[in-house]
Write an enzyme that holds these catalytic residues in place. Structure first.
Site, PDB file in Angstrom:
ATOM      1  N   HIS A 114       0.842  -1.207   0.000  1.00 39.25           N
ATOM      2  CA  HIS A 114       0.000   0.000   0.000  1.00 39.25           C
ATOM      3  C   HIS A 114       0.876   1.256   0.000  1.00 39.25           C
ATOM      4  O   HIS A 114       0.563   2.240  -0.660  1.00 39.25           O
ATOM      5  CB  HIS A 114      -0.879   0.040   1.251  1.00 39.25           C
ATOM      6  CG  HIS A 114      -1.868  -1.075   1.356  1.00 39.25           C
ATOM      7  ND1 HIS A 114      -1.742  -2.094   2.255  1.00 39.25           N
ATOM      8  CD2 HIS A 114      -3.005  -1.321   0.666  1.00 39.25           C
ATOM      9  CE1 HIS A 114      -2.762  -2.919   2.138  1.00 39.25           C
ATOM     10  NE2 HIS A 114      -3.539  -2.489   1.170  1.00 39.25           N
ATOM     11  N   GLY A 149      -3.642  -0.999  -7.167  1.00 40.66           N
ATOM     12  CA  GLY A 149      -2.530  -1.923  -7.360  1.00 40.66           C
ATOM     13  C   GLY A 149      -2.825  -2.941  -8.451  1.00 40.66           C
ATOM     14  O   GLY A 149      -3.950  -3.439  -8.575  1.00 40.66           O
TER      15      GLY A 149
END
Ligand code: PAF
Length: 286
Positions: free
Chosen positions: A38, A148
């Site tokens: 993250h 992502g």
């Protein structure tokens, strides 16, 4: 302390101030339990805009198994600490009622792209993702949102959603962050034993090896999936949900028409009952 807001009114007020000052805003959507993966999205976001907002919300609508929702890791104070150290400008962490008031009745379904792989194994999951992401983008209206590539099918779904609904936000995919053995970082990795972790680290190896063989033409696109399944078995994976070769843009099955375009190899397996997903690019060398 890092600035944190919980309401749409507050997040919009801050966004308005920044936009009025001609500053651009990048949004990083997460479900918390933040790890280096993250944080790499956050770092990427910082190169893309003047301000970075991180959203944290464990979205119940995308868990098809309520037990999985209950057990999803939550470390809010640690998350805030990490984000502060990264220099994030704002955390938007709405409450359950803020996102889903009692009379909430809308469901967003993106067809096609959601009907195989994760969509087939996790019924309702992508409706939950599409609904919450659509709502989030409309709440915040950032200039760019970063997702992502680890959740590659999700990224393709969000691109489709934003295109279809003409939401004026740029969607950017960021490369999967891996550990020193290539294991894709995931909030679920913490649930694995040392032995399980060792097994999990073999997944990326199978994918990268197969992607290289398909790229060189040593394994044909027709045989790639069966070959991949055999390799996963040989590497000790007993619970394989899927391994699929798909077109990189719309995740269509690979055929004579699209096999010279960029492809993606995607897999999901379970190790010690924990679901692991990963995917890699396959760029055919002609
Ligand atoms: O990828 C995630 O963490 C979630 O699916 C997202 C995009 C934050 C939506 O809940």
């Amino acid at each position: 302390m890092i600035k944190e807001v919980q309401t749409v009114m507050d997040v919009r007020a801050q966004v308005k101030l920044w936009h009025d000052a001609h500053q651009t805003i990048a949004l990083v959507p997460t479900m918390g339990a933040l790890h280096e993966g993250h944080l790499s999205l956050v770092r990427h976001a910082k190169t893309k805009a003047d301000r970075v907002i991180v959203y944290i919300f464990v979205n119940p609508k995308q868990f098809n198994d309520p037990k999985d929702y209950d057990h999803y890791p939550r470390n809010h104070l640690d998350d805030l600490d990490r984000l502060k150290r990264e220099g994030v400008d704002l955390v938007y962490a709405p409450t359950l009622l803020q996102m889903y008031p009692d009379d909430f009745a809308t469901n967003i379904h993106v067809s096609g792209i959601t009907e195989h792989m994760e969509g087939a194994v996790r019924p309702g999951h992508f409706d939950g993702v599409a609904t919450v992401v659509c709502k989030l983008l409309l709440q915040v209206m950032p200039d760019i949102a970063i997702f992502g590539e680890k959740d590659y099918q999700q990224l393709c779904l969000i691109r489709q959603l934003v295109r279809d609904l003409t939401i004026p936000v740029e969607i950017e995919g960021a490369a999967t962050m891996r550990d020193e053995d290539g294991l894709a970082l995931s909030s679920r990795n913490v649930f694995l034993s040392a032995q399980g972790l060792k097994q999990a680290k073999r997944l990326n190896k199978v994918l990268f090896d197969l992607a290289a063989q398909v790229a060189k033409g040593d394994v044909s696109t027709e045989n790639a999936q069966n070959y991949g399944r055999d390799q996963l078995n040989a590497m000790g994976f007993q619970d394989i949900e899927y391994i699929e070769l798909r077109s990189a843009d719309h995740l269509q099955e690979v055929s004579n028409d699209n096999q010279n375009k960029p492809m993606r190899l995607l897999a999901a397996v379970r190790v010690e009952g924990i679901r692991l997903i990963d995917n890699v690019a396959v760029d055919k060398i002609n």
